[in-house]
Write a protein that holds these residues in place. Structure first.
Motif, PDB file in Angstrom:
ATOM      1  N   SER A 225       0.837  -1.192   0.000  1.00  0.00           N
ATOM      2  CA  SER A 225       0.000   0.000   0.000  1.00  0.00           C
ATOM      3  C   SER A 225       0.873   1.243   0.000  1.00  0.00           C
ATOM      4  CB  SER A 225      -0.924   0.005   1.222  1.00  0.00           C
ATOM      5  OG  SER A 225      -0.172  -0.085   2.422  1.00  0.00           O
ATOM      6  N   LEU A 226       0.302   2.357  -0.422  1.00  0.00           N
ATOM      7  CA  LEU A 226       1.067   3.583  -0.575  1.00  0.00           C
ATOM      8  C   LEU A 226       1.636   4.082   0.754  1.00  0.00           C
ATOM      9  CD1 LEU A 226       1.741   5.335  -3.056  1.00  0.00           C
ATOM     10  CD2 LEU A 226      -0.117   6.856  -2.369  1.00  0.00           C
ATOM     11  N   ASP A 227       0.913   3.862   1.853  1.00  0.00           N
ATOM     12  CA  ASP A 227       1.400   4.336   3.155  1.00  0.00           C
ATOM     13  C   ASP A 227       2.514   3.462   3.720  1.00  0.00           C
ATOM     14  OD1 ASP A 227      -1.264   3.088   5.366  1.00  0.00           O
ATOM     15  OD2 ASP A 227      -0.154   2.139   3.741  1.00  0.00           O
ATOM     16  N   ASN A 228       2.888   2.402   2.972  1.00  0.00           N
ATOM     17  CA  ASN A 228       3.997   1.531   3.366  1.00  0.00           C
ATOM     18  C   ASN A 228       5.126   1.591   2.344  1.00  0.00           C
ATOM     19  OD1 ASN A 228       5.305  -0.443   5.013  1.00  0.00           O
ATOM     20  ND2 ASN A 228       4.584  -2.074   3.659  1.00  0.00           N
ATOM     21  N   LEU A 229       5.147   2.648   1.524  1.00  0.00           N
ATOM     22  CA  LEU A 229       6.133   2.764   0.457  1.00  0.00           C
ATOM     23  C   LEU A 229       6.958   4.042   0.584  1.00  0.00           C
ATOM     24  CD1 LEU A 229       4.246   1.671  -2.793  1.00  0.00           C
ATOM     25  CD2 LEU A 229       6.204   0.534  -1.757  1.00  0.00           C
ATOM     26  N   LEU A 230       8.219   3.930   0.153  1.00  0.00           N
ATOM     27  CA  LEU A 230       9.101   5.085   0.004  1.00  0.00           C
ATOM     28  C   LEU A 230       9.665   5.087  -1.408  1.00  0.00           C
ATOM     29  CD1 LEU A 230      11.199   4.842   3.308  1.00  0.00           C
ATOM     30  CD2 LEU A 230       9.305   6.424   2.863  1.00  0.00           C
ATOM     31  N   CYS A 231      10.000   6.252  -1.920  1.00  0.00           N
ATOM     32  CA  CYS A 231      10.698   6.374  -3.191  1.00  0.00           C
ATOM     33  C   CYS A 231      12.167   6.646  -2.876  1.00  0.00           C
ATOM     34  CB  CYS A 231      10.110   7.527  -4.008  1.00  0.00           C
ATOM     35  SG  CYS A 231      10.953   7.808  -5.586  1.00  0.00           S
ATOM     36  N   LEU A 232      13.037   5.685  -3.227  1.00  0.00           N
ATOM     37  CA  LEU A 232      14.446   5.793  -2.857  1.00  0.00           C
ATOM     38  C   LEU A 232      15.352   5.545  -4.059  1.00  0.00           C
ATOM     39  CD1 LEU A 232      14.441   3.770   0.507  1.00  0.00           C
ATOM     40  CD2 LEU A 232      14.240   6.248   0.225  1.00  0.00           C
ATOM     41  N   CYS A 233      16.570   6.077  -3.982  1.00  0.00           N
ATOM     42  CA  CYS A 233      17.600   5.722  -4.940  1.00  0.00           C
ATOM     43  C   CYS A 233      18.108   4.315  -4.581  1.00  0.00           C
ATOM     44  CB  CYS A 233      18.743   6.729  -4.896  1.00  0.00           C
ATOM     45  SG  CYS A 233      19.698   6.709  -3.357  1.00  0.00           S
ATOM     46  N   PRO A 234      18.794   3.628  -5.482  1.00  0.00           N
ATOM     47  CA  PRO A 234      19.265   2.265  -5.181  1.00  0.00           C
ATOM     48  C   PRO A 234      20.130   2.185  -3.932  1.00  0.00           C
ATOM     49  CG  PRO A 234      19.461   2.705  -7.520  1.00  0.00           C
ATOM     50  CD  PRO A 234      19.086   4.011  -6.879  1.00  0.00           C
ATOM     51  N   ASN A 235      21.021   3.157  -3.717  1.00  0.00           N
ATOM     52  CA  ASN A 235      21.902   3.121  -2.544  1.00  0.00           C
ATOM     53  C   ASN A 235      21.115   3.171  -1.244  1.00  0.00           C
ATOM     54  OD1 ASN A 235      24.151   2.958  -4.147  1.00  0.00           O
ATOM     55  ND2 ASN A 235      24.776   5.078  -3.880  1.00  0.00           N
ATOM     56  N   HIS A 236      20.200   4.120  -1.154  1.00  0.00           N
ATOM     57  CA  HIS A 236      19.445   4.254   0.085  1.00  0.00           C
ATOM     58  C   HIS A 236      18.396   3.154   0.239  1.00  0.00           C
ATOM     59  CE1 HIS A 236      21.026   8.525   0.341  1.00  0.00           C
ATOM     60  NE2 HIS A 236      21.347   7.966   1.489  1.00  0.00           N
ATOM     61  N   HIS A 237      17.984   2.564  -0.863  1.00  0.00           N
ATOM     62  CA  HIS A 237      17.089   1.409  -0.784  1.00  0.00           C
ATOM     63  C   HIS A 237      17.805   0.246  -0.096  1.00  0.00           C
ATOM     64  CE1 HIS A 237      14.027  -1.368  -3.058  1.00  0.00           C
ATOM     65  NE2 HIS A 237      14.004  -1.533  -1.747  1.00  0.00           N
ATOM     66  N   VAL A 238      19.027  -0.042  -0.545  1.00  0.00           N
ATOM     67  CA  VAL A 238      19.801  -1.135   0.055  1.00  0.00           C
ATOM     68  C   VAL A 238      20.118  -0.837   1.520  1.00  0.00           C
ATOM     69  CG1 VAL A 238      22.007  -2.354  -0.001  1.00  0.00           C
ATOM     70  CG2 VAL A 238      20.785  -1.905  -2.137  1.00  0.00           C
ATOM     71  N   MET A 239      20.529   0.396   1.794  1.00  0.00           N
ATOM     72  CA  MET A 239      20.842   0.775   3.173  1.00  0.00           C
ATOM     73  C   MET A 239      19.625   0.623   4.079  1.00  0.00           C
ATOM     74  SD  MET A 239      23.204   4.185   2.677  1.00  0.00           S
ATOM     75  CE  MET A 239      23.330   4.442   4.453  1.00  0.00           C
ATOM     76  N   PHE A 240      18.467   1.030   3.585  1.00  0.00           N
ATOM     77  CA  PHE A 240      17.243   0.948   4.384  1.00  0.00           C
ATOM     78  C   PHE A 240      16.841  -0.499   4.632  1.00  0.00           C
ATOM     79  CE2 PHE A 240      12.525   1.229   4.790  1.00  0.00           C
ATOM     80  CZ  PHE A 240      12.484   2.005   5.950  1.00  0.00           C
ATOM     81  N   ASP A 241      16.882  -1.320   3.576  1.00  0.00           N
ATOM     82  CA  ASP A 241      16.488  -2.721   3.706  1.00  0.00           C
ATOM     83  C   ASP A 241      17.372  -3.477   4.693  1.00  0.00           C
ATOM     84  OD1 ASP A 241      14.418  -2.414   1.975  1.00  0.00           O
ATOM     85  OD2 ASP A 241      15.290  -3.545   0.312  1.00  0.00           O
ATOM     86  N   PHE A 242      18.644  -3.091   4.776  1.00  0.00           N
ATOM     87  CA  PHE A 242      19.576  -3.809   5.640  1.00  0.00           C
ATOM     88  C   PHE A 242      19.930  -3.037   6.911  1.00  0.00           C
ATOM     89  CE2 PHE A 242      20.433  -7.572   3.229  1.00  0.00           C
ATOM     90  CZ  PHE A 242      20.136  -7.230   1.926  1.00  0.00           C
ATOM     91  N   GLY A 243      19.063  -2.082   7.290  1.00  0.00           N
ATOM     92  CA  GLY A 243      19.232  -1.427   8.582  1.00  0.00           C
ATOM     93  C   GLY A 243      20.316  -0.396   8.671  1.00  0.00           C
ATOM     94  N   GLY A 244      20.813   0.112   7.556  1.00  0.00           N
ATOM     95  CA  GLY A 244      21.820   1.158   7.594  1.00  0.00           C
ATOM     96  C   GLY A 244      21.287   2.450   8.177  1.00  0.00           C
TER      97      GLY A 244
END
Length: 290
Positions: A225-244
């Motif tokens: 759902s839209l309230d569970n989404l962010l628009c990220l660049c690839p670097n920050h996507h990876v950092m976010f997914d892995f707790g950076g």
């Protein structure tokens, strides 16, 4: 006319059509002559492969598909360079967005995978990559590598409320993502990362990634759902997914020096940021906060 990505209701893989007009009327591939159905703004929804381009290679589940343009109607040979525009840009857009492409094979002698007669719908493929090279005739062509989607039925829903983390039973259970929501979040932010504000430009348009705050898969089972989404660049996507880094319930960023951009029409549910903080933010970082 609305473009349909994914399967066409009532048309199963292996369906045989007598001619291109039948394929078009069934909405499987609307153009009656062009091999690529799509627009450079939306992406490509279907292709026909029938031996028209000398640089095509058909390996069954993998297809190296030649883009459109520069071919002589009389000889079938390339007589000019291809450009990354129009239908070719539509294929590139589908690659960037991860959109499914319907593949229709026509009868021709160059492939053991072609039908004996007419045209056959052969299922959904994803475009893995695309590149430019000199073809057999010495002119530049754009090539697209397609890989068949197996054991997975893609569903594209129009309603966000109706599309809440749909699951489809296959050999293993997998989550089917709503590609409309992914596109919506990217367009809302004009493909700019909400963390660094960078807009990545490629030869086929801007690129960004839709990141789920609370992941979809087991055991997290977050909603698509839209309230569970962010628009990220690839670097920050990876950092976010892995707790950076993580995001507090008040939307302050922890772990890196940055500020989250939030569009006025984008409501982020704080229970999902809380979940991410509790499950993905590293213990070392939590210790540093004390």
């Amino acid at each position: 006319m609305e473009r349909i990505f994914g399967e066409i209701e009532g048309i199963k893989e292996g369906h045989i059509f007598s001619n291109r007009m039948e394929v078009s009327l069934a909405k499987v591939h609307r153009p009656t002559q062009a091999g690529i159905s799509g627009s450079q703004n939306e992406g490509a929804d279907s292709i026909v492969i029938s031996g028209g381009y000398e640089d095509d290679k058909d390996f069954g589940d993998i297809i190296i598909y030649t883009g459109h343009g520069g071919r002589s109607n009389e000889t079938g040979k390339q007589v000019a360079d291809q450009q990354l525009k129009r239908q070719n840009l539509a294929l590139a857009k589908s690659c960037l967005e991860g959109l499914p492409v319907r593949v229709i094979r026509g009868k021709h002698k160059g492939s053991i995978y072609s039908p004996n007669e007419g045209y056959r719908y052969d299922g959904l493929f994803l475009i893995e990559e695309y590149w430019r090279k000199k073809g057999k005739s010495g002119f530049y062509v754009w090539l697209f590598r397609l890989r068949k989607i197996k054991n997975l039925k893609l569903i594209v829903e129009e309603s966000e409320e109706e599309y809440k983390s749909k699951r489809v039973p296959t050999q293993i259970q997998r989550i089917i993502r709503n590609t409309n929501l992914s596109r919506k979040i990217k367009e809302m932010y004009r493909y700019k990362c909400q963390v660094c504000d960078i807009q990545i430009e490629t030869s086929s348009g801007y690129y960004a990634e839709a990141s789920h705050i609370k992941p979809l898969g087991t055991p997290h089972n977050g909603p698509d759902s839209l309230d569970n989404l962010l628009c990220l660049c690839p670097n920050h996507h990876v950092m976010f997914d892995f707790g950076g880094f993580s995001i507090m319930e008040n939307f302050e960023i922890l772990g890196i020096d940055a500020k989250l951009t939030i569009h006025k029409d984008h409501t982020i549910n704080p229970k999902y940021t809380k979940y991410h903080f509790e499950h993905f933010y590293s213990e070392q970082n939590r210790t540093d906060l004390k």
